[in-house]
Design an enzyme around this catalytic site. Structure first.
Site, PDB file in Angstrom:
ATOM      1  N   HIS A   1       3.701   2.439   0.274  1.00 60.03           N
ATOM      2  CA  HIS A   1       3.936   1.648   1.495  1.00 60.03           C
ATOM      3  C   HIS A   1       4.999   2.302   2.376  1.00 60.03           C
ATOM      4  CE1 HIS A   1       7.833   0.328  -0.054  1.00 60.03           C
ATOM      5  NE2 HIS A   1       7.233   0.159  -1.225  1.00 60.03           N
TER       6      HIS A   1
ATOM      7  N   GLU B   1       4.420  -3.422  -7.774  1.00 62.05           N
ATOM      8  CA  GLU B   1       5.501  -2.613  -8.327  1.00 62.05           C
ATOM      9  C   GLU B   1       5.925  -3.185  -9.675  1.00 62.05           C
ATOM     10  OE1 GLU B   1       6.752   0.050  -8.911  1.00 62.05           O
ATOM     11  OE2 GLU B   1       7.931   0.597  -7.132  1.00 62.05           O
TER      12      GLU B   1
END
Length: 219
Positions: A11, A88
């Site tokens: 990202h 994550e």
């Protein structure tokens, strides 16, 4: 089972990235420079014939994925989807903490004072096990919990992928680094984190993973 390519993109840069804070399941928006670097990645990938696009369910990954697919040649055919399995790592008690401070607390009992030192002296998976151990609530994911989750994600991709497909997957720094470490086909240096909006290429063939490039900057 199909053979296909996964374009793993980290990202764009977030506010917690800017402040060097632990950002696992916690989430902050893309910072202005994070939006810009994601747009550069979008331009670099605009002609890739993506058959599907996925992101983790964190806003920073969703927004990056949308920026990339909005510019893609298949923008009108492919609707980005969320896969929580590619979140994550969960840092538990350490979420939102200053990163060097957190890794000092995690590594010290094992003779290491930084994240990179834990990797060098032990392993990347050890950083996960040590973090769960150091978490006073033991909520942080250890390596076994983490890989069980990710493997569910890969199986979900297998269910939709066809031979020769190119699939976009927007995920996170430690996740991309961990996948590269485990399925490293090019002796890539995982002591270096993938940069925001960088590209890592993974080939998945009959359920087997092979990372063929790591941390390519897109511009």
């Amino acid at each position: 089972m199909a053979k296909y390519q996964i374009y793993m993109v980290r990202h764009g840069r977030t506010w917690f990235n800017r402040y060097n804070k632990m950002q696992g399941w916690s989430d902050t928006p893309l910072a202005p420079d994070g939006v810009e670097v994601a747009k550069k990645a979008a331009q670099a990938l605009k002609d890739v014939d993506f058959k599907a696009a996925f992101s983790s369910d964190a806003r920073r990954a969703i927004d990056t994925c949308k920026l990339i697919m909005d510019a893609n040649v298949n923008a009108d055919k492919v609707q980005p989807q969320k896969l929580m399995e590619f979140r994550e790592q969960f840092y538990g008690y350490f979420e939102g903490m200053n990163s060097p401070e957190a890794w000092f607390m995690v590594g010290q009992p094992h003779g290491a004072s930084t994240f990179s030192e834990i990797i060098a002296k032990h392993s990347l998976d050890a950083t996960k096990d040590f973090m769960k151990e150091a978490d006073p609530f033991h909520d942080a994911e250890n390596a076994e919990e983490y890989w069980t989750r990710l493997n569910r994600g890969f199986k979900k991709l297998d269910e939709i992928a066809k031979d020769g497909d190119k699939i976009l997957l927007v995920s996170h720094g430690t996740t991309i680094r961990s996948i590269t470490d485990r399925y490293n086909a090019g002796n890539f240096d995982v002591t270096e984190s993938p940069q925001n909006s960088s590209l890592t290429m993974l080939e998945r063939d009959d359920g087997f993973n092979r990372v063929t490039s790591y941390n390519q900057m897109l511009s």
